[in-house]
Design a protein around this motif. Structure first.
Motif, PDB file in Angstrom:
ATOM      1  N   THR A   1       0.710  -1.135   0.151  1.00  0.00           N
ATOM      2  CA  THR A   1       0.028   0.257  -0.105  1.00  0.00           C
ATOM      3  C   THR A   1       0.723   1.262   0.022  1.00  0.00           C
ATOM      4  OG1 THR A   1      -1.725  -1.303   0.917  1.00  0.00           O
ATOM      5  CG2 THR A   1      -1.880   1.130   1.250  1.00  0.00           C
ATOM      6  N   ASN A   2       2.040   1.216   0.782  1.00  0.00           N
ATOM      7  CA  ASN A   2       2.695   2.472   0.768  1.00  0.00           C
ATOM      8  C   ASN A   2       3.535   2.553  -0.366  1.00  0.00           C
ATOM      9  OD1 ASN A   2       2.007   3.115   3.472  1.00  0.00           O
ATOM     10  ND2 ASN A   2       3.672   2.025   4.375  1.00  0.00           N
ATOM     11  N   VAL A   3       4.044   1.780  -1.091  1.00  0.00           N
ATOM     12  CA  VAL A   3       4.750   1.633  -2.162  1.00  0.00           C
ATOM     13  C   VAL A   3       3.812   2.257  -3.284  1.00  0.00           C
ATOM     14  CG1 VAL A   3       5.748   0.225  -4.091  1.00  0.00           C
ATOM     15  CG2 VAL A   3       6.447  -0.195  -1.778  1.00  0.00           C
ATOM     16  N   SER A   4       2.582   1.722  -3.452  1.00  0.00           N
ATOM     17  CA  SER A   4       1.430   2.013  -4.422  1.00  0.00           C
ATOM     18  C   SER A   4       1.095   3.595  -4.181  1.00  0.00           C
ATOM     19  CB  SER A   4       0.536   1.249  -4.246  1.00  0.00           C
ATOM     20  OG  SER A   4       0.488  -0.079  -4.581  1.00  0.00           O
ATOM     21  N   LEU A   5       0.669   4.009  -3.028  1.00  0.00           N
ATOM     22  CA  LEU A   5       0.460   5.138  -2.852  1.00  0.00           C
ATOM     23  C   LEU A   5       1.794   6.191  -3.284  1.00  0.00           C
ATOM     24  CD1 LEU A   5      -1.208   4.902   0.786  1.00  0.00           C
ATOM     25  CD2 LEU A   5      -2.398   5.490  -1.489  1.00  0.00           C
ATOM     26  N   THR A   6       2.955   5.845  -2.848  1.00  0.00           N
ATOM     27  CA  THR A   6       3.949   6.670  -3.243  1.00  0.00           C
ATOM     28  C   THR A   6       3.882   6.972  -4.778  1.00  0.00           C
ATOM     29  OG1 THR A   6       5.218   6.215  -1.407  1.00  0.00           O
ATOM     30  CG2 THR A   6       6.482   7.076  -2.972  1.00  0.00           C
TER      31      THR A   6
ATOM     32  N   LEU B   1     -12.566   6.025  -8.836  1.00  0.00           N
ATOM     33  CA  LEU B   1     -11.460   5.491  -7.754  1.00  0.00           C
ATOM     34  C   LEU B   1     -10.237   6.183  -8.123  1.00  0.00           C
ATOM     35  CD1 LEU B   1     -11.802   1.565  -8.243  1.00  0.00           C
ATOM     36  CD2 LEU B   1     -12.220   3.071  -6.131  1.00  0.00           C
ATOM     37  N   ASP B   2     -10.014   6.580  -9.473  1.00  0.00           N
ATOM     38  CA  ASP B   2      -8.887   7.415  -9.654  1.00  0.00           C
ATOM     39  C   ASP B   2      -8.923   8.932  -9.115  1.00  0.00           C
ATOM     40  OD1 ASP B   2      -7.577   5.351 -10.862  1.00  0.00           O
ATOM     41  OD2 ASP B   2      -8.237   6.089 -13.278  1.00  0.00           O
TER      42      ASP B   2
ATOM     43  N   ASP C   1      -5.510   7.724   0.182  1.00  0.00           N
ATOM     44  CA  ASP C   1      -5.933   7.001   1.184  1.00  0.00           C
ATOM     45  C   ASP C   1      -6.958   6.373   1.065  1.00  0.00           C
ATOM     46  OD1 ASP C   1      -3.471   7.662   2.330  1.00  0.00           O
ATOM     47  OD2 ASP C   1      -4.484   9.623   3.374  1.00  0.00           O
ATOM     48  N   ALA C   2      -8.306   6.913   0.655  1.00  0.00           N
ATOM     49  CA  ALA C   2      -9.616   6.402   0.414  1.00  0.00           C
ATOM     50  C   ALA C   2      -9.676   5.278  -0.715  1.00  0.00           C
ATOM     51  CB  ALA C   2     -10.472   7.404   0.080  1.00  0.00           C
ATOM     52  N   ARG C   3      -8.861   5.269  -1.571  1.00  0.00           N
ATOM     53  CA  ARG C   3      -8.695   4.314  -2.868  1.00  0.00           C
ATOM     54  C   ARG C   3      -8.149   3.208  -2.145  1.00  0.00           C
ATOM     55  NH1 ARG C   3      -6.446   4.962  -8.718  1.00  0.00           N
ATOM     56  NH2 ARG C   3      -6.802   2.847  -9.165  1.00  0.00           N
ATOM     57  N   ALA C   4      -6.951   3.182  -1.064  1.00  0.00           N
ATOM     58  CA  ALA C   4      -6.234   2.143  -0.791  1.00  0.00           C
ATOM     59  C   ALA C   4      -7.372   1.326   0.306  1.00  0.00           C
ATOM     60  CB  ALA C   4      -5.001   2.546   0.216  1.00  0.00           C
ATOM     61  N   ALA C   5      -8.009   2.110   0.983  1.00  0.00           N
ATOM     62  CA  ALA C   5      -8.828   1.436   1.952  1.00  0.00           C
ATOM     63  C   ALA C   5      -9.833   0.653   1.114  1.00  0.00           C
ATOM     64  CB  ALA C   5      -9.547   2.361   2.932  1.00  0.00           C
TER      65      ALA C   5
ATOM     66  N   ALA D   1      -7.166  -1.560   9.149  1.00  0.00           N
ATOM     67  CA  ALA D   1      -6.323  -0.599  10.087  1.00  0.00           C
ATOM     68  C   ALA D   1      -5.059  -0.796  10.307  1.00  0.00           C
ATOM     69  CB  ALA D   1      -7.484  -0.454  11.256  1.00  0.00           C
ATOM     70  N   GLU D   2      -4.652  -2.020  10.606  1.00  0.00           N
ATOM     71  CA  GLU D   2      -3.428  -2.477  10.792  1.00  0.00           C
ATOM     72  C   GLU D   2      -2.415  -2.350   9.628  1.00  0.00           C
ATOM     73  OE1 GLU D   2      -1.261  -6.438  12.309  1.00  0.00           O
ATOM     74  OE2 GLU D   2      -3.307  -6.206  12.928  1.00  0.00           O
ATOM     75  N   ALA D   3      -2.919  -2.398   8.424  1.00  0.00           N
ATOM     76  CA  ALA D   3      -2.237  -2.660   6.962  1.00  0.00           C
ATOM     77  C   ALA D   3      -1.897  -0.985   6.711  1.00  0.00           C
ATOM     78  CB  ALA D   3      -2.791  -3.307   5.795  1.00  0.00           C
ATOM     79  N   LEU D   4      -2.880  -0.198   7.075  1.00  0.00           N
ATOM     80  CA  LEU D   4      -2.570   1.225   6.778  1.00  0.00           C
ATOM     81  C   LEU D   4      -2.197   2.148   7.805  1.00  0.00           C
ATOM     82  CD1 LEU D   4      -5.780   1.999   4.581  1.00  0.00           C
ATOM     83  CD2 LEU D   4      -3.327   1.379   3.930  1.00  0.00           C
ATOM     84  N   ASP D   5      -2.197   1.249   9.053  1.00  0.00           N
ATOM     85  CA  ASP D   5      -1.696   1.912  10.376  1.00  0.00           C
ATOM     86  C   ASP D   5      -2.509   3.197  10.625  1.00  0.00           C
ATOM     87  OD1 ASP D   5      -0.050   2.357  12.652  1.00  0.00           O
ATOM     88  OD2 ASP D   5       1.112   3.504  11.885  1.00  0.00           O
ATOM     89  N   ILE D   6      -3.843   3.072  10.594  1.00  0.00           N
ATOM     90  CA  ILE D   6      -4.868   4.003  10.872  1.00  0.00           C
ATOM     91  C   ILE D   6      -5.930   3.573  11.935  1.00  0.00           C
ATOM     92  CG2 ILE D   6      -4.570   5.282   8.747  1.00  0.00           C
ATOM     93  CD1 ILE D   6      -7.082   4.078   7.609  1.00  0.00           C
ATOM     94  N   THR D   7      -6.755   4.233  12.407  1.00  0.00           N
ATOM     95  CA  THR D   7      -7.803   3.635  13.161  1.00  0.00           C
ATOM     96  C   THR D   7      -8.786   3.265  12.510  1.00  0.00           C
ATOM     97  OG1 THR D   7      -9.105   5.929  13.235  1.00  0.00           O
ATOM     98  CG2 THR D   7      -7.425   5.785  14.925  1.00  0.00           C
ATOM     99  N   LEU D   8      -9.568   2.382  13.461  1.00  0.00           N
ATOM    100  CA  LEU D   8     -10.824   1.657  12.777  1.00  0.00           C
ATOM    101  C   LEU D   8     -11.794   2.559  12.215  1.00  0.00           C
ATOM    102  CD1 LEU D   8     -11.938  -1.251  12.190  1.00  0.00           C
ATOM    103  CD2 LEU D   8     -13.033  -1.081  14.295  1.00  0.00           C
ATOM    104  N   SER D   9     -12.142   3.569  12.696  1.00  0.00           N
ATOM    105  CA  SER D   9     -13.311   4.630  12.334  1.00  0.00           C
ATOM    106  C   SER D   9     -12.709   5.343  11.240  1.00  0.00           C
ATOM    107  CB  SER D   9     -13.489   5.633  13.630  1.00  0.00           C
ATOM    108  OG  SER D   9     -12.157   6.337  13.767  1.00  0.00           O
ATOM    109  N   ALA D  10     -11.356   5.627  10.963  1.00  0.00           N
ATOM    110  CA  ALA D  10     -10.778   6.194   9.661  1.00  0.00           C
ATOM    111  C   ALA D  10     -10.936   5.165   8.634  1.00  0.00           C
ATOM    112  CB  ALA D  10      -9.276   6.666   9.869  1.00  0.00           C
ATOM    113  N   VAL D  11     -10.631   3.946   8.942  1.00  0.00           N
ATOM    114  CA  VAL D  11     -10.965   3.011   7.880  1.00  0.00           C
ATOM    115  C   VAL D  11     -12.433   3.152   7.410  1.00  0.00           C
ATOM    116  CG1 VAL D  11     -11.143   0.526   7.136  1.00  0.00           C
ATOM    117  CG2 VAL D  11      -9.354   1.290   8.453  1.00  0.00           C
ATOM    118  N   LYS D  12     -13.466   2.978   8.178  1.00  0.00           N
ATOM    119  CA  LYS D  12     -14.698   3.057   8.096  1.00  0.00           C
ATOM    120  C   LYS D  12     -15.217   4.212   7.315  1.00  0.00           C
ATOM    121  CE  LYS D  12     -16.205   0.047  11.845  1.00  0.00           C
ATOM    122  NZ  LYS D  12     -16.988   0.172  13.171  1.00  0.00           N
ATOM    123  N   SER D  13     -14.761   5.445   7.554  1.00  0.00           N
ATOM    124  CA  SER D  13     -14.758   6.601   6.912  1.00  0.00           C
ATOM    125  C   SER D  13     -14.425   6.708   5.505  1.00  0.00           C
ATOM    126  CB  SER D  13     -14.249   7.622   7.888  1.00  0.00           C
ATOM    127  OG  SER D  13     -14.360   8.789   7.219  1.00  0.00           O
ATOM    128  N   ARG D  14     -13.258   6.082   5.064  1.00  0.00           N
ATOM    129  CA  ARG D  14     -12.650   6.165   3.961  1.00  0.00           C
ATOM    130  C   ARG D  14     -13.439   5.382   2.991  1.00  0.00           C
ATOM    131  NH1 ARG D  14      -6.024   6.095   5.424  1.00  0.00           N
ATOM    132  NH2 ARG D  14      -6.265   8.270   6.590  1.00  0.00           N
TER     133      ARG D  14
END
Length: 190
Positions: free
Chosen positions: A85-90, A130-131, A136-140, A155-168
């Motif tokens: 995910t990090n490589v792709s987002l970069t 999607l593009d 961040d939203a696309r990755a989630a 959440a673990e893969a993106l190192d964010i909170t569960l609520s951030a995952v749900k929101s994205r």
């Protein structure tokens, strides 16, 4: 550390231990087990097949280099998805900064029945939407809808909170639904 599945005769945790000790053949086995899903993640985030393949390869290069630091606090696959995910987002961020076209080429369906044409148009709308999402939203969204990860795993893969995952994921789904509704409202014109 969890065993991750029957894809390989050797449990993943054993392969990870051997690879951490420098066993290249064990790491190659891990690559075979995980390449398809890593490519799915990178393809979903990057859009272009060539970029996705580059990102997948870079993921495994980075994983090999970082493997001695893998503590096993999470599943190996989750750790690997975080790298992918990090490589792709970069890559997507750099591509957007370079102002290149992000939408992958679509096959022509000029001779297809009308129903297939409409499906192709709707798929184009989804891909464009999607593009247009934040990386961040696309990755989630990709990790959930295309790779089938749970919210906790995302959440673990993106190192964010569960609520951030749900929101994205909610924002991504809403954007796609809105785009399709607008597309259908104007008679299916792309």
């Amino acid at each position: 550390m969890r065993k991750e599945g029957p894809e390989d005769a050797t449990p993943v945790d054993e392969l990870v231990d051997r690879a951490r000790a420098g066993d290249v053949s064990a790491f190659e086995a891990l690559m075979r087990v995980h390449y398809g899903r890593v490519l799915g993640v990178t393809r979903g985030i990057c859009g272009r097949d060539s970029d996705a393949e580059d990102a997948a390869q870079d993921t495994f290069v980075r994983a090999w280099r970082a493997l001695p630091g893998f503590r096993g606090d999470s599943a190996f696959s989750t750790w690997l998805y975080r790298i992918a995910t990090n490589v792709s987002l970069t890559l997507v961020t750099r591509r957007r900064e370079a102002a290149t076209d992000v939408i992958p080429e679509q096959p022509t369906v000029a001779d297809a029945p009308e129903e297939r044409m409409l499906d192709a148009e709707r798929l184009t709308v989804v891909r464009r939407t999607l593009d247009g999402l934040s990386p961040d939203a696309r990755a989630a969204f990709v990790l959930r809808e295309l790779e089938g990860l749970t919210y906790d795993e995302i959440a673990e893969a993106l190192d964010i909170t569960l609520s951030a995952v749900k929101s994205r994921i909610f924002r991504a789904r809403q954007a796609i639904a809105d785009a399709l509704r607008d597309h259908d409202r104007v008679g299916g014109a792309p």
